[in-house]
Scaffold this motif. Structure first.
Motif, mmCIF file in Angstrom:
data_model
loop_
_atom_site.group_PDB
_atom_site.id
_atom_site.type_symbol
_atom_site.label_atom_id
_atom_site.label_comp_id
_atom_site.label_asym_id
_atom_site.label_seq_id
_atom_site.Cartn_x
_atom_site.Cartn_y
_atom_site.Cartn_z
ATOM 1 N N GLY A 75 -26.115 -9.598 24.736
ATOM 2 C CA GLY A 75 -26.603 -10.714 24.113
ATOM 3 C C GLY A 75 -26.027 -12.132 25.081
ATOM 4 O O GLY A 75 -26.265 -13.125 24.201
ATOM 5 N N ILE A 76 -25.757 -11.870 26.323
ATOM 6 C CA ILE A 76 -25.409 -13.035 27.061
ATOM 7 C C ILE A 76 -26.716 -13.876 27.285
ATOM 8 O O ILE A 76 -27.532 -13.154 28.003
ATOM 9 N N ASN A 77 -26.559 -15.320 27.319
ATOM 10 C CA ASN A 77 -27.772 -15.913 27.535
ATOM 11 C C ASN A 77 -27.393 -17.160 28.138
ATOM 12 O O ASN A 77 -26.165 -17.608 28.149
ATOM 13 N N GLU A 78 -28.236 -18.117 28.589
ATOM 14 C CA GLU A 78 -28.197 -19.432 29.159
ATOM 15 C C GLU A 78 -27.311 -20.183 28.121
ATOM 16 O O GLU A 78 -27.659 -20.201 26.949
ATOM 17 N N GLY A 79 -26.602 -20.980 28.566
ATOM 18 C CA GLY A 79 -25.590 -21.598 27.930
ATOM 19 C C GLY A 79 -24.195 -21.120 27.750
ATOM 20 O O GLY A 79 -23.195 -21.561 27.115
ATOM 21 N N ASP A 80 -24.380 -19.628 27.728
ATOM 22 C CA ASP A 80 -22.871 -18.920 27.193
ATOM 23 C C ASP A 80 -21.926 -18.924 28.535
ATOM 24 O O ASP A 80 -22.697 -18.980 29.728
ATOM 25 N N GLU A 81 -20.808 -18.751 28.407
ATOM 26 C CA GLU A 81 -19.930 -18.358 29.394
ATOM 27 C C GLU A 81 -19.225 -17.447 29.388
ATOM 28 O O GLU A 81 -18.954 -16.712 28.190
ATOM 29 N N VAL A 82 -18.889 -16.701 30.461
ATOM 30 C CA VAL A 82 -18.099 -15.692 30.568
ATOM 31 C C VAL A 82 -17.089 -15.475 31.530
ATOM 32 O O VAL A 82 -17.315 -15.850 32.751
ATOM 33 N N ILE A 83 -16.013 -14.872 31.200
ATOM 34 C CA ILE A 83 -14.734 -15.148 31.892
ATOM 35 C C ILE A 83 -14.600 -13.965 32.788
ATOM 36 O O ILE A 83 -14.352 -12.681 32.119
ATOM 37 N N THR A 84 -14.422 -13.813 33.998
ATOM 38 C CA THR A 84 -14.095 -12.916 34.987
ATOM 39 C C THR A 84 -13.177 -13.138 35.746
ATOM 40 O O THR A 84 -12.587 -14.410 36.099
ATOM 41 N N THR A 85 -12.568 -12.113 36.634
ATOM 42 C CA THR A 85 -11.629 -12.413 37.794
ATOM 43 C C THR A 85 -12.213 -12.904 38.914
ATOM 44 O O THR A 85 -13.466 -12.818 39.370
ATOM 45 N N ALA A 86 -11.413 -13.895 39.877
ATOM 46 C CA ALA A 86 -11.895 -14.293 41.009
ATOM 47 C C ALA A 86 -11.673 -13.117 42.228
ATOM 48 O O ALA A 86 -12.446 -13.085 43.291
ATOM 49 N N MET A 87 -10.878 -12.335 41.914
ATOM 50 C CA MET A 87 -10.471 -11.178 42.988
ATOM 51 C C MET A 87 -11.440 -10.090 42.602
ATOM 52 O O MET A 87 -10.929 -8.998 42.056
ATOM 53 N N THR A 88 -12.617 -10.038 43.073
ATOM 54 C CA THR A 88 -13.524 -9.036 42.722
ATOM 55 C C THR A 88 -14.868 -9.100 43.952
ATOM 56 O O THR A 88 -14.999 -10.151 44.446
ATOM 57 N N PHE A 89 -15.727 -7.972 43.744
ATOM 58 C CA PHE A 89 -16.826 -8.092 44.623
ATOM 59 C C PHE A 89 -17.775 -9.107 43.712
ATOM 60 O O PHE A 89 -17.730 -9.266 42.647
ATOM 61 N N ALA A 90 -18.700 -9.822 44.349
ATOM 62 C CA ALA A 90 -19.669 -10.821 43.656
ATOM 63 C C ALA A 90 -20.441 -10.330 42.441
ATOM 64 O O ALA A 90 -20.594 -11.101 41.589
ATOM 65 N N ALA A 91 -20.613 -9.024 42.612
ATOM 66 C CA ALA A 91 -21.359 -8.368 41.433
ATOM 67 C C ALA A 91 -20.944 -8.915 39.861
ATOM 68 O O ALA A 91 -21.633 -8.935 38.723
ATOM 69 N N SER A 92 -19.667 -8.799 39.954
ATOM 70 C CA SER A 92 -19.030 -9.037 38.579
ATOM 71 C C SER A 92 -19.377 -10.444 38.017
ATOM 72 O O SER A 92 -19.237 -10.547 36.664
#
Length: 391
Positions: A75-92
């Motif tokens: 249910g991730i949509n416009e306006g949401d934020e998702v935290i991920t790592t900087a050390m990864t391939f761009a797809a993440s």
């Protein structure tokens, strides 16, 4: 059309391991009735689900498509934020943008190179919807801390385990521990389907959304239809994508999965040889040895103590390439790519990830290597380090 010519005796950093059983599995499909979506898809999905210990698995055309599907199902949509790592391939991070949401980059733990739970907590806002931790190089992330954070803030956890099929965390296989987990089957990964990805989950609602999402948002499920005009009837209920895997890919995947444990054991053997050879080099930091889990060792990354060398990481990298050792660097922090800079991200956001990037080199590691190949890599690394060692 031109192709890259591989140098004679060149050892790549990663490569698929294909034998006659894999070839025969694909040929059997080619001689059968289905090439696209057929019986092998379901068998492959059951094989992966059984291996990691989940109720459901949904295959996709590639790992990136699978991550996109997981973001949609969450249910991730416009306006949401998702935290991920900087050390990864761009797809993440790209999968978040596909849904109109905003990737928020957390820094890494300087020891494990995985996302730092302490920095995750600092980056949470009222807009945060999910966390996408990445098992970098196959090393399990600190899921205990991440799950606690997610519980406290009502966040969804989507593991990017592109590097980590076969890895374990606190005695359990990665893949059944979070809301959803993605595995990749690119040729350099542990097992391959040519291209391919999969989402594993225990959540039936996510499962149903993923099934529809990969096929244009279409369903034939009688329980989900708004009306039923007959056996032929189907409905497109939302805007999905054509992200389906083929039976050809699935047949290869089924065959490869039979050898997964053997592949991982071979990787671990070679890691042991690398560790034994490099532990006496003061210019090299060895990969982290996990306490709470076992890495599946997709990558073997050494970190150079450049202050002890007369040359740069680039000098060492090029010296190894001249010796036909196909080293690589994984990865440029995602937000330093020109596209992300254009979105407003800037250098200095994740200092630990940026520091690691400047000092890391990925050495060849794959089951089709021989012990002679491993010794060739060891010899080349030692020669390159010795050449640039400060007197």
């Amino acid at each position: 059309m031109s192709f890259v010519k591989i140098r004679e005796n060149y050892l790549p950093y990663g490569k698929q391991s294909i034998d006659e059983s894999d070839i025969n599995a694909v040929v059997e499909v080619l001689r059968g009735n289905y090439l696209t979506t057929g019986p092998y898809i379901e068998e492959f999905e059951h094989t992966v689900a059984d291996y990691v210990g989940t109720k459901y698995a949904v295959s996709f055309s590639n790992g990136t498509a699978a991550l996109h599907g997981a973001c949609y199902a969450a249910g991730i949509n416009e306006g949401d934020e998702v935290i991920t790592t900087a050390m990864t391939f761009a797809a993440s991070a790209n999968c978040v943008l596909y849904q109109g949401a905003v990737p928020v980059f957390a820094d890494i733990d300087d020891q494990t190179y995985n996302i730092d739970p302490l920095d995750i907590e600092k980056k949470i806002t009222p807009k945060t919807k999910a966390i996408i931790p990445v098992h970098f190089t196959g090393q399990p992330v600190n899921l205990q801390s991440i799950h606690q954070i997610a519980k406290e803030h009502n966040l969804i956890v989507i593991e990017d385990a592109a590097h980590a099929i076969g890895a374990t965390y606190q005695g359990n296989r990665v893949g059944a521990l979070s809301d959803m987990t993605m595995f990749s089957f690119h040729p350099v990964k542990h097992v391959t389907t040519g291209e391919g990805g999969i989402i594993t989950t225990n959540n039936k609602r996510y499962y149903q959304k993923l099934i529809q999402f990969r096929s244009h948002g279409i369903t034939r499920d009688r329980k989900l239809l708004s009306k039923d005009e007959g056996p032929w009837y189907y409905e497109m209920q939302f805007l999905g994508y054509n992200y389906r895997m083929t039976d050809i890919q699935a047949a290869l995947g089924i065959s490869q999965m039979k050898k997964l444990n053997e592949f991982i054991e071979k990787r671990r053997q070679y890691v042991t040889l690398y560790n034994q050879a490099f532990e006496s080099l003061p210019e090299v930091i060895l990969p982290f040895q996990h306490i709470d889990g076992n890495s599946s060792w997709h990558l073997y990354v050494i970190r150079l103590k450049t202050d002890r060398l007369s040359g740069t990481r680039k000098d060492i990298f090029e010296a190894l390439q001249k010796q036909n050792i196909g080293v690589n660097v994984h990865y440029l922090p995602v937000y330093l790519h020109p596209f992300y800079k254009g979105l407003g991200y800037s250098k200095g956001l994740c200092p630990q990830a940026e520091s690691l990037y400047e000092e890391m080199i990925s050495l060849p590691l794959f089951p089709a290597m021989t012990e002679k190949d491993v010794q060739d890599v060891i010899r080349a690394v030692k020669q390159s380090i010795n050449h640039y060692r400060q007197s």
